[in-house]
Enzyme design. Sequence first.
Site, PDB file in Angstrom:
ATOM      1  N   GLY A 103      15.121   9.404  70.736  1.00  0.00           N
ATOM      2  CA  GLY A 103      14.897   9.443  69.293  1.00  0.00           C
ATOM      3  C   GLY A 103      15.529  10.681  68.677  1.00  0.00           C
ATOM      4  O   GLY A 103      16.178  10.612  67.630  1.00  0.00           O
ATOM      5  N   TYR A 137       8.566  14.351  63.980  1.00  0.00           N
ATOM      6  CA  TYR A 137       9.386  14.772  62.849  1.00  0.00           C
ATOM      7  C   TYR A 137       9.088  16.213  62.456  1.00  0.00           C
ATOM      8  O   TYR A 137       9.994  16.972  62.103  1.00  0.00           O
ATOM      9  CB  TYR A 137       9.170  13.841  61.657  1.00  0.00           C
TER      10      TYR A 137
END
Length: 164
Positions: A103, A137
């Site tokens: 990711g 994130y």
Amino acid sequence: MNTAGKNLQIRNATETDVPLILSLIQDLATYERAPNDVSATEEQLREVLFGKKRSAEVLLGFEKETPVGFAVFFHNFSTWLGRPGLYLEDLFVKPELRGKGYGRALLVQLAKIARDRGCGRMEWAVLDWNEPAIQFYRKLGAMPLDEWTVFRLKADEITRLAES
């Protein structure tokens, strides 16, 4: 090209990847607890991703020959910055292949694209229950915009407004 090791290869999707893209979209919908909400078809994806008026782009990640995930993105525009932005519509790595840096590698590649295209910012939305993604994130330096609320009109509402 990435920080996930030699096993991950990231490339731009091509028209022959449409069945794979649709399959990854369906996997994402299942992960997001909405497996029956996907109405996209291969034909629609071919048109919007590879037709005359392209609406989005797709990066695909592969571990050797195995597809591991994808990123779907498009450009938006900031009037305040006077520059384009890169909007990440979907980032998905198959759950069984997470934790390998895939990711992050997809986001690094997106950041390179945004930088090279002169984008002033990158943005995306995350479901409020998806705490693993939120923490991921945050570790990258991304911050939530708590003062903003996302609004949406679906097809019926768009038609109703357009005809009012």
